[in-house]
Design a protein around this motif. Structure first.
Motif, PDB file in Angstrom:
ATOM      1  N   ALA A 210      49.346  47.287  48.200  1.00  0.00           N
ATOM      2  CA  ALA A 210      48.585  46.517  48.850  1.00  0.00           C
ATOM      3  C   ALA A 210      49.128  45.966  50.316  1.00  0.00           C
ATOM      4  CB  ALA A 210      48.294  45.167  47.776  1.00  0.00           C
ATOM      5  N   SER A 211      50.336  46.043  50.522  1.00  0.00           N
ATOM      6  CA  SER A 211      50.982  45.761  51.780  1.00  0.00           C
ATOM      7  C   SER A 211      50.509  46.630  52.697  1.00  0.00           C
ATOM      8  CB  SER A 211      52.440  45.847  51.652  1.00  0.00           C
ATOM      9  OG  SER A 211      53.075  46.986  51.265  1.00  0.00           O
ATOM     10  N   ALA A 212      50.137  48.015  52.258  1.00  0.00           N
ATOM     11  CA  ALA A 212      49.498  48.981  52.938  1.00  0.00           C
ATOM     12  C   ALA A 212      48.194  48.644  53.422  1.00  0.00           C
ATOM     13  CB  ALA A 212      49.798  50.317  52.442  1.00  0.00           C
ATOM     14  N   GLY A 213      47.546  47.943  52.658  1.00  0.00           N
ATOM     15  CA  GLY A 213      46.245  47.750  52.836  1.00  0.00           C
ATOM     16  C   GLY A 213      45.874  46.195  52.431  1.00  0.00           C
ATOM     17  N   THR A 214      44.301  46.059  52.086  1.00  0.00           N
ATOM     18  CA  THR A 214      43.876  44.689  51.970  1.00  0.00           C
ATOM     19  C   THR A 214      43.578  44.856  50.513  1.00  0.00           C
ATOM     20  OG1 THR A 214      43.016  44.365  53.998  1.00  0.00           O
ATOM     21  CG2 THR A 214      42.205  42.847  52.339  1.00  0.00           C
ATOM     22  N   PRO A 215      43.993  43.884  49.513  1.00  0.00           N
ATOM     23  CA  PRO A 215      43.597  43.959  48.206  1.00  0.00           C
ATOM     24  C   PRO A 215      42.219  43.552  48.070  1.00  0.00           C
ATOM     25  CG  PRO A 215      45.202  42.520  48.238  1.00  0.00           C
ATOM     26  CD  PRO A 215      45.315  43.239  49.530  1.00  0.00           C
TER      27      PRO A 215
ATOM     28  N   THR B   5      43.848  42.767  40.826  1.00  0.00           N
ATOM     29  CA  THR B   5      43.258  43.664  42.170  1.00  0.00           C
ATOM     30  C   THR B   5      42.648  44.845  41.460  1.00  0.00           C
ATOM     31  OG1 THR B   5      45.559  42.996  43.160  1.00  0.00           O
ATOM     32  CG2 THR B   5      44.428  44.908  43.985  1.00  0.00           C
ATOM     33  N   LEU B   6      41.414  44.862  42.306  1.00  0.00           N
ATOM     34  CA  LEU B   6      40.528  46.104  41.789  1.00  0.00           C
ATOM     35  C   LEU B   6      40.691  47.371  42.656  1.00  0.00           C
ATOM     36  CD1 LEU B   6      37.420  43.833  41.458  1.00  0.00           C
ATOM     37  CD2 LEU B   6      38.911  44.513  39.573  1.00  0.00           C
ATOM     38  N   PHE B   7      40.687  47.022  43.967  1.00  0.00           N
ATOM     39  CA  PHE B   7      40.719  47.868  44.900  1.00  0.00           C
ATOM     40  C   PHE B   7      41.869  47.639  46.002  1.00  0.00           C
ATOM     41  CE2 PHE B   7      36.549  47.698  43.612  1.00  0.00           C
ATOM     42  CZ  PHE B   7      35.987  49.163  43.235  1.00  0.00           C
ATOM     43  N   VAL B   8      42.244  48.900  46.832  1.00  0.00           N
ATOM     44  CA  VAL B   8      43.033  48.499  47.968  1.00  0.00           C
ATOM     45  C   VAL B   8      42.320  49.101  48.922  1.00  0.00           C
ATOM     46  CG1 VAL B   8      45.394  48.851  49.024  1.00  0.00           C
ATOM     47  CG2 VAL B   8      44.973  48.425  46.612  1.00  0.00           C
ATOM     48  N   ILE B   9      42.038  48.453  49.949  1.00  0.00           N
ATOM     49  CA  ILE B   9      41.363  49.071  51.444  1.00  0.00           C
ATOM     50  C   ILE B   9      42.349  49.085  52.486  1.00  0.00           C
ATOM     51  CG2 ILE B   9      39.297  48.698  52.818  1.00  0.00           C
ATOM     52  CD1 ILE B   9      37.856  47.372  50.509  1.00  0.00           C
ATOM     53  N   GLU B  10      42.255  50.024  53.122  1.00  0.00           N
ATOM     54  CA  GLU B  10      43.470  50.070  54.294  1.00  0.00           C
ATOM     55  C   GLU B  10      42.658  50.136  55.632  1.00  0.00           C
ATOM     56  OE1 GLU B  10      45.672  53.903  55.284  1.00  0.00           O
ATOM     57  OE2 GLU B  10      47.276  52.619  54.100  1.00  0.00           O
TER      58      GLU B  10
END
Length: 182
Positions: free
Chosen positions: A103-108, A177-182
């Protein structure tokens, strides 16, 4: 109540093999319980001595017994319960940083409600998004069913879907957390 009426009630209950009987009329209450002894013996004994027995011995018996047992029992139970409670969340929080690291590499994208996760609008339909898809802010990512209501979950930010952390038809919790969006 007239004594003759009481005698008739007792005779009828004995003949019918009734074990318990209660009668309330106006200000008169009658409760009968039949045990191994005759019905008339329990009537006389419990009605008068019972209030005296419960009124006097209860505070005397409860105070000495409750004081030694209460401090000993909660002291024994609380430390045992506290580590167990502390250990149980330790495992999920150990699992939580693993999804947090990506998640740190993207937005949860977290579940705003408790319910069942659905990747598409119907079982036959294609999923809303797949890993690698580019999404825009406000685009529907999934549905969470809660109390028979279908709630569309939208992306708060645009980007590329890097992870989908939930499988179709799985239950989800609030804040999961469902998704991670970068």
């Amino acid at each position: 109540m007239h004594p003759d009426d009481l005698k008739k009630i007792l005779d009828a209950l004995s003949a019918a093999d009734v074990r318990e009987f209660a009668l309330k009329t106006g200000s008169f209450d009658l409760a009968l319980k039949r045990g191994p002894q005759a019905v008339s013996a329990p009537l006389a004994a419990p009605q008068l001595p019972a209030p005296q027995a419960y009124a006097a011995p209860a505070p005397l018996a409860a105070a000495p017994l409750a004081q030694p047992q209460v401090p000993a029992t909660p002291a024994d139970v609380t430390p045992a319960a506290s580590p167990a409670v502390s250990e149980a969340p330790a495992s999920p929080s150990t699992e939580a940083p693993a999804p947090s690291a990506p998640a740190s590499a993207g937005t949860p994208v977290k579940a705003p409600i408790v319910g069942t996760f659905y990747a598409s609008s119907s079982p036959d339909a294609a999923p809303y998004v797949k890993v690698g898809d580019t999404v825009a802010a406000g685009q529907v990512l999934c549905i969470i069913e809660a109390m028979k209501l279908m709630n569309e979950i939208e992306a708060e930010t645009g980007g590329v879907v890097r992870q989908i952390l939930v499988k179709n038809a799985e239950p989800v919790e609030y804040g999961q957390t469902l998704f991670v969006i970068e």
